[in-house]
Each structure stands twice: as structure tokens, then as C-alpha cells.
Design an enzyme around this catalytic site. Structure first.
Site, PDB file in Angstrom:
ATOM      1  CE  LYS A 168      -3.900  -2.407   2.160  1.00 24.07           C
ATOM      2  NZ  LYS A 168      -3.282  -3.745   2.200  1.00 24.07           N
ATOM      3  NE  ARG A 169       6.359   0.236   0.923  1.00 29.14           N
ATOM      4  CZ  ARG A 169       6.185  -0.537   1.997  1.00 29.14           C
ATOM      5  NH1 ARG A 169       5.047  -0.521   2.658  1.00 29.14           N
ATOM      6  NH2 ARG A 169       7.155  -1.319   2.423  1.00 29.14           N
TER       7      ARG A 169
END
Lengths: 306, 306
Positions: A103-104
Site C-alpha cells: 500500500k505504498r
């Protein structure tokens, strides 16, 4: 490229199950880690390696892909990250696709740095695809798309997540459109623009199994996007709930299960049948049961070339 | 705890400058990395270590804190992450606070895993604080708050970011309230509940320097939150623009500059005065100039007790 490879892997294995690799010291089968969460990070990391390799060896022939959760490796510091890279390579050596769940998100060249580090087998982390968070807007997603495209990799953008609190921002309605719908429309534009032979593009969406109505709405809104569907099993989503994620041919979605599969040795009915010592057999049974469940109750049963 | 420590560090150094550690192979001073971005990751990581240590040795006595950008270390794979942990420790050994900028986000126990890995000097990464992204809602932020509280650490939640595309979701207006305002109100509740002697809580907000009007609106909406203000310098924000981030006593905000300081050797007027060989002197001059600029034109000039 990733979207077509995923379609091919799903076709070959005959199911859309994604196994989430969420190792936790306190839940490993007895004997794998002396001292549990109190052991030094390097020893915990070594136990994660043996455990994840063991999971992969079982599920590799059965399902198309695995999803290592970066948080649990990062939790152990650098020792965990070294093991994470080994886990990615091991899964690929067993013929699986790997979606790194991190979930960068960031902007401009910083987003590019994440993308260049994560995406494509030639990159340091070597992922076939990665998850991305959209709060920073279009110019935080575009750099990921650019790198993914250059490397034949994919991304999954958080659209509608499976947790109860997700609605706080995602469900905000303005001018008749929810925030998650705005994200979905942007994802669809990127997916359509990058669609391959499978009909799907390299940008997909994360859409929780716990909101079946939104799943149906979003399937319609994102016809060119692969769906990564979390929330099956431990979060309450059922095979019936996820049915709406699939396209009319039974394709276009992969359904994740993490704890329900990798820690099957500790839950009914597998705990009694196998126990901790036979944890790999428990994983195999739980995986086969999930495959059957999806085949019986969703359009995934009609999976052909999807 | 973090909020009070930050106030004390700002008071001691007499300025609110946050130096962003964004190493990039292509921009390092000549001689630090043979082969540049084409060098193997392990050699790039070693160059990042020497460069970041060199930056820290110069700015350590001058400013209260550094902000390593995790993306640039992660870009190099495990070798980069090993160096990241060393950079955190080195900055702390020089008396600085360290804010890890990773914009992590996830839900439930996964968010807890990130928080436990990152927050507190006893954790594997050892950060004093970390940045967090809010798309997943309240139950993605609460686990970070819980761990931060237990360890006396802090978090900064993305509220209104400095990039042009940030408005895509953040500026959506429903019932007269923007999405960023909703995030701000949640941040303020958490900040108020955890406020220490400084008047600030352990939950702060990231608010870009490029939107001075929103900065003023948000300062009013989040009286108990530390502001981390990106966008100064290379993104166009000026000392005048950031003035609104400070409270009436001249405290409550730290202003980040990354490239403008760490790569000062390559930009006017420092390139001519120092050149690449004297890159550390260029960094010192750029840091002192930014301190003076903030002192001259913002309430930060009135900095006393933070």
C-alpha cells in the site's frame, strides 16, 4: 504483461485464489520458532522464511499467486526485509505470480522510487505487482503506472477496502459520487488504456469482499480492471459475497485469503484433523476447500479463458 | 513523549527546520559513487550510508530533526533497508529526532505491525515518529496511535499534501466539508486527547507549504497538532507561504527541505561557492540560509518555548 499473465495463471490453475503471506511470530506452528515473538528479530525472520517457503511449496501447484504482506516482514527490521526478497523469489521459482502488498504511496520521483524498487522481476524486490494507496491523487499513481508499463508489471489501487472504518473517507459523497467511485473511474481509465489480450489492464483495484453491493457497482464501473478482493474468510466475506467481483466469463478477480489458509492448523476443522505438526497438510486442505467453495458458488465455477 | 521532545529540540536549536534525507544515486556529489545509478544496489546503498552520515554530521548541531524518505532506501532492496536503519541510529547519536517518511497504511493488526516495527527507539527501525496515510479510515490510524502512545513516539497523518494532484480526493467537498478537513478533524481529536506539556499531541498532520490558505484554515482546525510542512523550496513554497503553519508563539510546525539542502552542492548559489568536493560546506550554508529565511519572515522568528 501482468494482467495477461494473471489471466493465464488463473486459467491454468483453474481457480482465482490468492494466498496472503502474513507471517506472525505468535501464530506460527509450534516448533518453528523457539521463544515466539520474544525471539530476536533475526531468528523470527529465519522462522518466517522457513514458514513462508513451506506455505509456497504447498500452494504453488494449486493457486495462481501469493500476496506477501510487507508490514509483517518490515516489522522485524532489515532482517525481515532480507527474508521478504527471498520469499518473492521462492514463490516465482514455484511458478507463481507475486503481488507485494505494501500500500505504498508518495508523489513524483518518490513514487517512482517505490515503483522502481518493487515492480518487475528485474527490480530489487522483484514483484509482479504491488498494491498502492490513492490519497495523494493522480500524480501519485501515474509514476507507478509508468514503471509498471515499462516492466510489464501491475498495480492494484485501493478503491473500497474491507474494514468497517474504510467508509470514513471512501464513502464521502459529493455531486452524487462517492470518493471510492472517483478512484474507481481513474483506475478504469488507466486500465482501459493499458488493456492487453486478456481484456484487462495493468492497473487493478482492491475491492473488499465485505461490501457485496459496492462490489457489483464497481465491477460495472471498472470493466478493464482486475479486482483484488480481500476480506474473504476471517473478515466475514463469503463465496456468495464475492460472486459479484467476477465478470460474466468468471474472470477478472482474485480472492485473497491469508490467515484462513496459512494458519489453518490452528482453526476448525483443520486443527483436529492435522494439528500443528502437520501444518502443511492443513494448509493444503484449507486451500482445496476454498477452491471448491469458490467453484461451487460463484461464476468462478465457469472459469475458462477469463 | 515525541510532541514535547520536538518542542524542546526546536527550542534548543532555535529553528523549525526539518532536513529530508532523500538520497539518489544520480545526484550524489561526484566521487561518492562510481558508476552512479548503474552501480550494484549494495554499492549504491553503501554510498547512501556515507552520504547520509555526512549530511547528519553537518546538520546535527543546527536543526532539530531529519526525515529519511523510506522510498529511496527501499528502492535499493534489502541492502538499502539495512542502511536506512543505520542512518536512523546515526542521526539519533548526533542528538536529533528522526521522522521516518514511509506514508504507511493498512488496517487492524497489519497497521499494528507497521507501527511496532517503526515507532520508538526500542523498535527495529527505531524512529521517533513516522508518516501515515489515511485513505483506509479511522481503524487504520488508531493502531498507530496506540503503539505511538505506548512508546512515547509520534505520527504525522497526511492531511493536505503539497502536490498539484492532491486535490483529486483531498479537496472533494461534501456537506460543506472537504475530505482533508475531515481528516484534520480526526487528527485534532487524537492530538487533543494525547496532548503533553507542550500543548501538542502525538498525532500531527502533514500540510503542504504550497497551499497557504489551507495552511491557515488547518492551523485553526488543529490547534493541538504538530504540522510537518513539505513543499518548501524545490516545490515552490516560500518562507512567507509557511508562516501560517505556526501558532501565535511561533511553534507547532516543522518545515521540511530535502533536495534544496542535501543537494545544495549542485544548485545556485552554493554550486559556485563550494562545488561538489565541498558538498558538506554547501549543505551547511544552505541550512543556515534556510534557518535565517524562516527567522526573518515568519513567526518562527519569535520561537521561544515552542
Amino acid at each position: 504483461m501482468f494482467a495477461d499473465q494473471l489471466a493465464e495463471h488463473v486459467r491454468q490453475r483453474g481457480n482465482p485464489v490468492l494466498v496472503g503471506l502474513d507471517p506472525r511470530a505468535s501464530m506460527l506452528p509450534a516448533g518453528l520458532l523457539q521463544g515466539g515473538a520474544a525471539a530476536p528479530p533475526a531468528r523470527q525472520a529465519e522462522a518466517y522464511r522457513r514458514f513462508c517457503f513451506g506455505v509456497i511449496d504447498v500452494v504453488g501447484p494449486l493457486v495462481p499467486a501469493v500476496k506477501p504482506q510487507m508490514a509483517f516482514f518490515e516489522q522485524l527490521g532489515p532482517a525481515g526485509m532480507i527474508v521478504l526478497a527471498e520469499v518473492v523469489r521462492h514463490a516465482q521459482s514455484r511458478g507463481m505470480l507475486v503481488i507485494l502488498d505494501g500500500k505504498r504511496n508518495d508523489i513524483g520521483t518518490t513514487a517512482s522510487a517505490y515503483a522502481e524498487g518493487l515492480l518487475g522481476r528485474e527490480s530489487p524486490w522483484g514483484a509482479d505487482a504491488a498494491t498502492v494507496s490513492p490519497y495523494l491523487g493522480a500524480d501519485s499513481l501515474d509514476p507507478f503506472v509508468e514503471v509498471a508499463q515499462a516492466r510489464g508489471a501491475g498495480i492494484f489501487v485501493l478503491v473500497k477496502t474491507s474494514n468497517p472504518g474504510g467508509g470514513m473517507l471512501q464513502d464521502v459523497v459529493a455531486d452524487g459520487r462517492t470518493v471510492y467511485r472517483r478512484v474507481a473511474e481513474y483506475v478504469e481509465r488507466l486500465a482501459e488504456r493499458t488493456a492487453g489480450g486478456s481484456g484487462y489492464g495493468l492497473v487493478g483495484g482492491v475491492v473488499g469482499a465485505t461490501y457485496p453491493e459496492q462490489l457489483a457497482e464497481l465491477r460495472e464501473a471498472m470493466p478493464h480492471a482486475w479486482f483484488l478482493v480481500p476480506g474473504f474468510g476471517s473478515q466475514g466475506g463469503t463465496a456468495h459475497d464475492v460472486a459479484a467481483a467476477f465478470d460474466p466469463r468468471g474472470g477478472g478477480a482474485i480472492v485473497n485469503n491469508s490467515r484462513g489458509i496459512i494458519f489453518a492448523h490452528a482453526r476448525a476443522p483443520y486443527a483436529e484433523r492435522f494439528g500443528a505438526a502437520r501444518w502443511q497438510e492443513a494448509i493444503e486442505a484449507a486451500t482445496r476447500d476454498m477452491i471448491d467453495e469458490l467453484r461451487g458458488q460463484t461464476p468462478a465455477g465457469r472459469l475458462t479463458g477469463g
